[in-house]
Motif scaffolding. Sequence first.
Motif, PDB file in Angstrom:
ATOM      1  N   ARG A 199       0.818  -1.218   0.000  1.00  0.00           N
ATOM      2  CA  ARG A 199       0.000   0.000   0.000  1.00  0.00           C
ATOM      3  C   ARG A 199       0.853   1.270   0.000  1.00  0.00           C
ATOM      4  O   ARG A 199       1.918   1.328   0.602  1.00  0.00           O
ATOM      5  CB  ARG A 199      -0.939   0.004   1.203  1.00  0.00           C
ATOM      6  CG  ARG A 199      -2.026  -1.056   1.103  1.00  0.00           C
ATOM      7  CD  ARG A 199      -3.008  -1.017   2.237  1.00  0.00           C
ATOM      8  NE  ARG A 199      -4.185  -1.811   1.923  1.00  0.00           N
ATOM      9  CZ  ARG A 199      -4.257  -3.131   2.009  1.00  0.00           C
ATOM     10  NH1 ARG A 199      -3.193  -3.820   2.396  1.00  0.00           N
ATOM     11  NH2 ARG A 199      -5.373  -3.770   1.695  1.00  0.00           N
ATOM     12  N   CYS A 200       0.319   2.257  -0.662  1.00  0.00           N
ATOM     13  CA  CYS A 200       1.005   3.543  -0.798  1.00  0.00           C
ATOM     14  C   CYS A 200      -0.039   4.652  -0.687  1.00  0.00           C
ATOM     15  O   CYS A 200      -1.162   4.509  -1.192  1.00  0.00           O
ATOM     16  CB  CYS A 200       1.691   3.599  -2.161  1.00  0.00           C
ATOM     17  SG  CYS A 200       2.308   5.228  -2.657  1.00  0.00           S
ATOM     18  N   VAL A 201       0.327   5.727  -0.012  1.00  0.00           N
ATOM     19  CA  VAL A 201      -0.494   6.926  -0.021  1.00  0.00           C
ATOM     20  C   VAL A 201       0.338   8.023  -0.676  1.00  0.00           C
ATOM     21  O   VAL A 201       1.279   8.542  -0.072  1.00  0.00           O
ATOM     22  CB  VAL A 201      -0.920   7.361   1.388  1.00  0.00           C
ATOM     23  CG1 VAL A 201      -1.749   8.646   1.316  1.00  0.00           C
ATOM     24  CG2 VAL A 201      -1.706   6.256   2.072  1.00  0.00           C
ATOM     25  N   PRO A 202       0.041   8.333  -1.940  1.00  0.00           N
ATOM     26  CA  PRO A 202       0.803   9.380  -2.625  1.00  0.00           C
ATOM     27  C   PRO A 202       0.505  10.761  -2.039  1.00  0.00           C
ATOM     28  O   PRO A 202      -0.424  10.919  -1.231  1.00  0.00           O
ATOM     29  CB  PRO A 202       0.283   9.292  -4.068  1.00  0.00           C
ATOM     30  CG  PRO A 202      -0.392   7.963  -4.172  1.00  0.00           C
ATOM     31  CD  PRO A 202      -0.927   7.683  -2.809  1.00  0.00           C
ATOM     32  N   ILE A 203       1.276  11.745  -2.441  1.00  0.00           N
ATOM     33  CA  ILE A 203       1.020  13.119  -2.028  1.00  0.00           C
ATOM     34  C   ILE A 203      -0.319  13.563  -2.605  1.00  0.00           C
ATOM     35  O   ILE A 203      -0.629  13.281  -3.770  1.00  0.00           O
ATOM     36  CB  ILE A 203       2.184  14.031  -2.474  1.00  0.00           C
ATOM     37  CG1 ILE A 203       3.455  13.598  -1.724  1.00  0.00           C
ATOM     38  CG2 ILE A 203       1.872  15.503  -2.210  1.00  0.00           C
ATOM     39  CD1 ILE A 203       4.724  14.288  -2.180  1.00  0.00           C
ATOM     40  N   SER A 204      -1.098  14.275  -1.813  1.00  0.00           N
ATOM     41  CA  SER A 204      -2.531  14.430  -2.079  1.00  0.00           C
ATOM     42  C   SER A 204      -2.884  15.085  -3.400  1.00  0.00           C
ATOM     43  O   SER A 204      -3.853  14.719  -4.019  1.00  0.00           O
ATOM     44  CB  SER A 204      -3.193  15.197  -0.936  1.00  0.00           C
ATOM     45  OG  SER A 204      -2.647  16.496  -0.856  1.00  0.00           O
ATOM     46  N   ASN A 205      -2.150  16.033  -3.885  1.00  0.00           N
ATOM     47  CA  ASN A 205      -2.540  16.710  -5.122  1.00  0.00           C
ATOM     48  C   ASN A 205      -1.798  16.164  -6.352  1.00  0.00           C
ATOM     49  O   ASN A 205      -1.850  16.750  -7.427  1.00  0.00           O
ATOM     50  CB  ASN A 205      -2.312  18.219  -4.996  1.00  0.00           C
ATOM     51  CG  ASN A 205      -0.852  18.559  -4.788  1.00  0.00           C
ATOM     52  OD1 ASN A 205      -0.058  17.696  -4.407  1.00  0.00           O
ATOM     53  ND2 ASN A 205      -0.492  19.803  -5.031  1.00  0.00           N
ATOM     54  N   HIS A 206      -1.130  15.021  -6.177  1.00  0.00           N
ATOM     55  CA  HIS A 206      -0.409  14.427  -7.292  1.00  0.00           C
ATOM     56  C   HIS A 206      -1.352  13.572  -8.139  1.00  0.00           C
ATOM     57  O   HIS A 206      -2.333  13.009  -7.639  1.00  0.00           O
ATOM     58  CB  HIS A 206       0.763  13.586  -6.790  1.00  0.00           C
ATOM     59  CG  HIS A 206       1.898  14.416  -6.304  1.00  0.00           C
ATOM     60  ND1 HIS A 206       3.139  13.889  -5.991  1.00  0.00           N
ATOM     61  CD2 HIS A 206       2.011  15.756  -6.083  1.00  0.00           C
ATOM     62  CE1 HIS A 206       3.945  14.855  -5.605  1.00  0.00           C
ATOM     63  NE2 HIS A 206       3.274  15.992  -5.633  1.00  0.00           N
ATOM     64  N   LEU A 207      -1.013  13.477  -9.429  1.00  0.00           N
ATOM     65  CA  LEU A 207      -1.899  12.796 -10.361  1.00  0.00           C
ATOM     66  C   LEU A 207      -1.255  11.584 -11.036  1.00  0.00           C
ATOM     67  O   LEU A 207      -1.967  10.772 -11.631  1.00  0.00           O
ATOM     68  CB  LEU A 207      -2.366  13.776 -11.443  1.00  0.00           C
ATOM     69  CG  LEU A 207      -3.141  15.001 -10.950  1.00  0.00           C
ATOM     70  CD1 LEU A 207      -3.495  15.904 -12.131  1.00  0.00           C
ATOM     71  CD2 LEU A 207      -4.416  14.582 -10.216  1.00  0.00           C
ATOM     72  N   TYR A 208       0.061  11.499 -10.991  1.00  0.00           N
ATOM     73  CA  TYR A 208       0.777  10.399 -11.642  1.00  0.00           C
ATOM     74  C   TYR A 208       1.393   9.523 -10.556  1.00  0.00           C
ATOM     75  O   TYR A 208       2.020  10.025  -9.626  1.00  0.00           O
ATOM     76  CB  TYR A 208       1.885  10.942 -12.552  1.00  0.00           C
ATOM     77  CG  TYR A 208       1.383  11.750 -13.715  1.00  0.00           C
ATOM     78  CD1 TYR A 208       1.068  13.098 -13.562  1.00  0.00           C
ATOM     79  CD2 TYR A 208       1.229  11.188 -14.967  1.00  0.00           C
ATOM     80  CE1 TYR A 208       0.605  13.852 -14.613  1.00  0.00           C
ATOM     81  CE2 TYR A 208       0.776  11.935 -16.042  1.00  0.00           C
ATOM     82  CZ  TYR A 208       0.462  13.265 -15.861  1.00  0.00           C
ATOM     83  OH  TYR A 208      -0.009  13.998 -16.914  1.00  0.00           O
ATOM     84  N   PHE A 209       1.250   8.211 -10.722  1.00  0.00           N
ATOM     85  CA  PHE A 209       1.699   7.292  -9.682  1.00  0.00           C
ATOM     86  C   PHE A 209       2.526   6.167 -10.297  1.00  0.00           C
ATOM     87  O   PHE A 209       2.275   5.761 -11.437  1.00  0.00           O
ATOM     88  CB  PHE A 209       0.497   6.712  -8.932  1.00  0.00           C
ATOM     89  CG  PHE A 209      -0.496   7.752  -8.524  1.00  0.00           C
ATOM     90  CD1 PHE A 209      -1.739   7.830  -9.133  1.00  0.00           C
ATOM     91  CD2 PHE A 209      -0.182   8.682  -7.546  1.00  0.00           C
ATOM     92  CE1 PHE A 209      -2.651   8.813  -8.773  1.00  0.00           C
ATOM     93  CE2 PHE A 209      -1.095   9.670  -7.185  1.00  0.00           C
ATOM     94  CZ  PHE A 209      -2.327   9.732  -7.806  1.00  0.00           C
ATOM     95  N   TYR A 210       3.496   5.685  -9.530  1.00  0.00           N
ATOM     96  CA  TYR A 210       4.463   4.720 -10.056  1.00  0.00           C
ATOM     97  C   TYR A 210       4.812   3.674  -8.994  1.00  0.00           C
ATOM     98  O   TYR A 210       4.765   3.949  -7.802  1.00  0.00           O
ATOM     99  CB  TYR A 210       5.764   5.433 -10.453  1.00  0.00           C
ATOM    100  CG  TYR A 210       5.572   6.632 -11.348  1.00  0.00           C
ATOM    101  CD1 TYR A 210       5.266   7.880 -10.818  1.00  0.00           C
ATOM    102  CD2 TYR A 210       5.709   6.518 -12.724  1.00  0.00           C
ATOM    103  CE1 TYR A 210       5.082   8.981 -11.629  1.00  0.00           C
ATOM    104  CE2 TYR A 210       5.543   7.613 -13.543  1.00  0.00           C
ATOM    105  CZ  TYR A 210       5.223   8.844 -12.996  1.00  0.00           C
ATOM    106  OH  TYR A 210       5.049   9.918 -13.812  1.00  0.00           O
TER     107      TYR A 210
END
Lengths: 115, 109
Positions: free
Chosen positions: A22-33
């Motif tokens: 599981r990952c929680v990206p930075i909230s306003n980011h749109l691209y994930f890897y």
Amino acid sequence: EPEVTQTPSHQVTQMGQEVILRCVPISNHLYFYWYRQILGQKVEFLVSFYNNEISEKSEIFDDQFSVERPDGSNFTLKIRSTKLEDSAMYFCASRPNLRSTWEQYFGPGTRLTVT
Amino acid sequence: TQLLEQSPQFLSIQEGENLTVYCNSSSVFSSLQWYRQEPGEGPVLLVTVVTGGEVKKLKRLTFQFGDARKDSSLHITAAQPGDTGLYLCAGIRTDKLIFGTGTRLQVFP
């Protein structure tokens, strides 16, 4: 300062079992890897994800792997039937939709050990 | 296969010495990044170079992108123990990073 978080920090599983990282990206980011790093080897790209679909995937990312963004905050990597060679550090990264920068922000990683 | 080779693979030096790490590829990259990775952590971006021949400075670190955009170097002046870590170059290709083989730097006091 906002940061990418990953859970668990260490996952031990038996060969053939399913795991979800599981990952929680930075909230306003749109691209994930997702990337992985086998011990002593280089960091390798697995998959990129944008607008709720896979943008690109590597040869490593076969049918045993899947990614999902089940809600507005989590980004998961599932390995359906783990193999010994899946043992590695798995890094999640995210980036904002900004034309002027191409910085990917990496999480601290999940160490997956398959026994 | 797109490959970024870094040299040297390992480097052990005394505090105060200068060093250069190289990142070479047979492929052209639109831009290239340098990361530093501490044990148990993810890579942290140091710099992005975009233009062939570009030079960027970050305190004691100087980054250069080759004219043909196939190679890059990282020069550290007067290295300190706090510079110890794994240095990674990464080329940007479509929507992914292609990482180099890494240079592990150890600076002794």
